[in-house]
Design a protein around this motif. Structure first.
Motif, PDB file in Angstrom:
ATOM      1  N   LEU A 114     103.381  94.693  65.608  1.00 17.10           N
ATOM      2  CA  LEU A 114     103.107  93.025  65.218  1.00 17.10           C
ATOM      3  C   LEU A 114     104.196  91.917  65.550  1.00 17.10           C
ATOM      4  CD1 LEU A 114     104.137  92.425  61.215  1.00 17.10           C
ATOM      5  CD2 LEU A 114     103.789  94.390  62.478  1.00 17.10           C
ATOM      6  N   ARG A 115     103.571  90.482  65.482  1.00 18.55           N
ATOM      7  CA  ARG A 115     104.044  89.736  66.358  1.00 18.55           C
ATOM      8  C   ARG A 115     103.631  88.912  65.424  1.00 18.55           C
ATOM      9  NH1 ARG A 115     107.150  89.337  71.087  1.00 18.55           N
ATOM     10  NH2 ARG A 115     106.837  87.261  72.210  1.00 18.55           N
ATOM     11  N   PRO A 116     104.735  88.528  64.732  1.00 20.23           N
ATOM     12  CA  PRO A 116     104.341  87.476  63.295  1.00 20.23           C
ATOM     13  C   PRO A 116     104.706  85.560  64.413  1.00 20.23           C
ATOM     14  CG  PRO A 116     105.786  89.023  62.369  1.00 20.23           C
ATOM     15  CD  PRO A 116     105.986  89.187  63.686  1.00 20.23           C
ATOM     16  N   ASP A 117     103.905  84.676  64.012  1.00 19.18           N
ATOM     17  CA  ASP A 117     104.374  83.423  64.635  1.00 19.18           C
ATOM     18  C   ASP A 117     105.476  83.305  64.653  1.00 19.18           C
ATOM     19  OD1 ASP A 117     101.719  83.013  65.780  1.00 19.18           O
ATOM     20  OD2 ASP A 117     101.235  81.701  64.398  1.00 19.18           O
ATOM     21  N   LEU A 118     106.271  83.275  63.043  1.00 15.11           N
ATOM     22  CA  LEU A 118     107.089  82.532  62.985  1.00 15.11           C
ATOM     23  C   LEU A 118     107.907  83.429  61.713  1.00 15.11           C
ATOM     24  CD1 LEU A 118     109.012  80.117  63.474  1.00 15.11           C
ATOM     25  CD2 LEU A 118     108.138  78.899  61.947  1.00 15.11           C
ATOM     26  N   ASP A 152      89.376  87.873  58.047  1.00 13.62           N
ATOM     27  CA  ASP A 152      90.175  88.598  57.538  1.00 13.62           C
ATOM     28  C   ASP A 152      91.527  87.898  57.925  1.00 13.62           C
ATOM     29  OD1 ASP A 152      88.344  90.700  56.961  1.00 13.62           O
ATOM     30  OD2 ASP A 152      88.141  91.091  59.029  1.00 13.62           O
ATOM     31  N   TYR A 153      92.040  86.943  57.338  1.00 12.16           N
ATOM     32  CA  TYR A 153      93.027  86.249  57.928  1.00 12.16           C
ATOM     33  C   TYR A 153      94.203  87.123  56.664  1.00 12.16           C
ATOM     34  CZ  TYR A 153      91.857  82.750  60.964  1.00 12.16           C
ATOM     35  OH  TYR A 153      91.481  81.870  61.438  1.00 12.16           O
ATOM     36  N   ASP A 154      93.018  87.344  54.934  1.00 15.01           N
ATOM     37  CA  ASP A 154      94.179  88.641  54.233  1.00 15.01           C
ATOM     38  C   ASP A 154      94.273  89.475  54.706  1.00 15.01           C
ATOM     39  OD1 ASP A 154      91.051  89.345  54.539  1.00 15.01           O
ATOM     40  OD2 ASP A 154      90.751  88.945  52.101  1.00 15.01           O
ATOM     41  N   ARG A 155      93.759  90.433  55.140  1.00 11.55           N
ATOM     42  CA  ARG A 155      94.263  91.209  55.291  1.00 11.55           C
ATOM     43  C   ARG A 155      95.312  91.182  56.855  1.00 11.55           C
ATOM     44  NH1 ARG A 155      90.474  93.641  59.992  1.00 11.55           N
ATOM     45  NH2 ARG A 155      91.669  92.730  61.262  1.00 11.55           N
ATOM     46  N   TYR A 160     101.520  92.326  57.385  1.00 16.69           N
ATOM     47  CA  TYR A 160     102.672  91.208  57.695  1.00 16.69           C
ATOM     48  C   TYR A 160     103.397  91.846  56.861  1.00 16.69           C
ATOM     49  CZ  TYR A 160     100.414  90.368  62.199  1.00 16.69           C
ATOM     50  OH  TYR A 160     100.064  90.035  63.600  1.00 16.69           O
ATOM     51  N   LEU A 161     102.817  91.162  55.597  1.00 12.23           N
ATOM     52  CA  LEU A 161     103.756  91.142  53.945  1.00 12.23           C
ATOM     53  C   LEU A 161     103.988  92.600  53.699  1.00 12.23           C
ATOM     54  CD1 LEU A 161     101.813  89.163  52.397  1.00 12.23           C
ATOM     55  CD2 LEU A 161     103.608  88.810  52.494  1.00 12.23           C
ATOM     56  N   ASP A 162     103.249  93.846  53.987  1.00  9.23           N
ATOM     57  CA  ASP A 162     103.730  95.351  53.258  1.00  9.23           C
ATOM     58  C   ASP A 162     104.898  95.988  55.025  1.00  9.23           C
ATOM     59  OD1 ASP A 162     102.205  94.813  51.698  1.00  9.23           O
ATOM     60  OD2 ASP A 162     101.190  95.861  52.084  1.00  9.23           O
ATOM     61  N   ALA A 166     108.037  91.633  52.761  1.00 12.14           N
ATOM     62  CA  ALA A 166     108.171  89.956  53.201  1.00 12.14           C
ATOM     63  C   ALA A 166     107.927  89.528  51.474  1.00 12.14           C
ATOM     64  CB  ALA A 166     107.431  89.227  54.052  1.00 12.14           C
ATOM     65  N   THR A 167     108.280  88.078  50.970  1.00 13.69           N
ATOM     66  CA  THR A 167     107.674  87.999  50.114  1.00 13.69           C
ATOM     67  C   THR A 167     106.808  87.101  50.340  1.00 13.69           C
ATOM     68  OG1 THR A 167     109.670  86.300  50.483  1.00 13.69           O
ATOM     69  CG2 THR A 167     109.300  88.265  49.028  1.00 13.69           C
ATOM     70  N   ARG A 168     106.344  86.097  51.123  1.00 12.01           N
ATOM     71  CA  ARG A 168     105.393  84.393  51.343  1.00 12.01           C
ATOM     72  C   ARG A 168     104.665  84.918  52.535  1.00 12.01           C
ATOM     73  NH1 ARG A 168     107.961  79.734  50.601  1.00 12.01           N
ATOM     74  NH2 ARG A 168     105.999  78.124  50.410  1.00 12.01           N
ATOM     75  N   PHE A 169     103.741  84.725  52.537  1.00 14.74           N
ATOM     76  CA  PHE A 169     103.036  84.589  53.778  1.00 14.74           C
ATOM     77  C   PHE A 169     101.675  83.335  53.578  1.00 14.74           C
ATOM     78  CE2 PHE A 169      99.362  84.701  56.814  1.00 14.74           C
ATOM     79  CZ  PHE A 169      99.708  85.682  57.599  1.00 14.74           C
ATOM     80  N   LEU A 170     102.295  82.101  54.355  1.00 18.86           N
ATOM     81  CA  LEU A 170     101.651  80.627  54.166  1.00 18.86           C
ATOM     82  C   LEU A 170     100.551  80.967  56.584  1.00 18.86           C
ATOM     83  CD1 LEU A 170     104.616  78.920  53.847  1.00 18.86           C
ATOM     84  CD2 LEU A 170     103.122  79.365  52.764  1.00 18.86           C
ATOM     85  N   ILE A 171      99.492  80.507  56.311  1.00 18.81           N
ATOM     86  CA  ILE A 171      99.121  79.604  57.011  1.00 18.81           C
ATOM     87  C   ILE A 171      99.055  78.332  56.940  1.00 18.81           C
ATOM     88  CG2 ILE A 171      96.449  79.493  57.841  1.00 18.81           C
ATOM     89  CD1 ILE A 171      95.678  82.202  56.946  1.00 18.81           C
ATOM     90  N   ILE A 172      99.331  77.541  58.309  1.00 22.90           N
ATOM     91  CA  ILE A 172      99.156  76.302  59.401  1.00 22.90           C
ATOM     92  C   ILE A 172      97.752  76.254  59.709  1.00 22.90           C
ATOM     93  CG2 ILE A 172     101.043  74.388  60.438  1.00 22.90           C
ATOM     94  CD1 ILE A 172     102.162  75.255  57.831  1.00 22.90           C
ATOM     95  N   GLY A 173      96.885  75.561  59.274  1.00 26.98           N
ATOM     96  CA  GLY A 173      95.468  75.202  59.739  1.00 26.98           C
ATOM     97  C   GLY A 173      95.661  74.298  60.022  1.00 26.98           C
TER      98      GLY A 173
END
Length: 231
Positions: A114-118, A152-155, A160-162, A166-173
């Motif tokens: 995985l490669r998180p944006d931020l 499937d943004y929830d997936r 990524y969290l698991d 991590a503790t939080r996941f935010l989407i910037i739309g």
């Protein structure tokens, strides 16, 4: 749920994609094939997304190319809209962009990447927030919220969290069309989306593991019988 977490801080996007591990995009491909769908990614849309992320997350590396079909002026307008939004400006300053990680799914042995944006760590280091930027054609926030399950943004969030603990996941739309609104959506605000996303990725990783043992890697995924539960 995952072990052998490894950080690869110096990988480029191309090098990350070349890693022989399973990505969230690979899970989407597997899901479509299990369901008998033949959706093909739009190469222009993929290129647009890649250049948009570079313009937002790594502006010194952004440059127009000769690729056809990309509306560069529109893309740059969106990137500017994001970067001048107060909250986004703050997290972009404090966060780490485009960091690659690999890990092993303990239950199946499947290796994932995985490669998180931020990634943004709290000053004390006890809270790790993952942030993903999505461009959207949605006309308003309620319509954008409806795309979370559809795409499937929830997936992705649960995976990524698991993996990263991590503790939080935010989407910037970010709206592609005027008025180019910027929306902040926290998927970890309630447990429902993450629980649903976790079921999704675990189901797909089990299918992937079974397939890896039953057929050669060169075989087509479509040989696996479609199962609605993969959705």
């Amino acid at each position: 749920m995952f072990h052998a977490l490894t950080h690869h801080p110096d990988l480029t996007q191309a090098q990350h994609r070349a890693l022989p591990y399973v990505s969230n995009t690979d899970l989407s491909t597997l899901k479509n094939e299990l369901l008998g769908l033949t959706r093909q990614p739009n190469p222009v849309a993929l290129a647009y997304g890649t250049h948009f992320h570079t313009a937002v997350l790594e502006p010194p590396h952004y440059a127009r190319t000769q690729e056809r079909g990309i509306k560069w002026a529109d893309l740059e307008t969106l990137a500017r809209q994001v970067r001048r939004q107060r909250y986004c400006r703050d997290i972009l300053y404090r966060g780490q962009a485009e960091q690659s990680y690999t890990a092993t799914h303990t239950a199946t042995g499947v290796e994932v990447k995985l490669r998180p944006d931020l990634l943004v760590r709290s000053p004390a280091g006890r809270c790790l927030t993952l942030i993903d930027f999505k461009t959207t054609s949605s006309p308003d926030l309620p319509h954008f919220l409806a795309t979370i399950e559809k795409y499937d943004y929830d997936r992705q969030a649960a995976l990524y969290l698991d993996v990263l603990g991590a503790t939080r996941f935010l989407i910037i739309g970010v709206q592609k069309k005027a008025p180019h609104e910027v929306w902040r959506v926290e998927l970890t605000a309630t447990p429902g989306p993450i629980e649903q996303g976790r079921k999704k990725y675990n189901t797909l990783l089990r299918h992937y593991a079974r397939q890896a043992h039953e057929v050669p890697h060169t075989a087509q995924l479509g040989t696996v019988a479609p199962l609605a539960q993969a959705a």
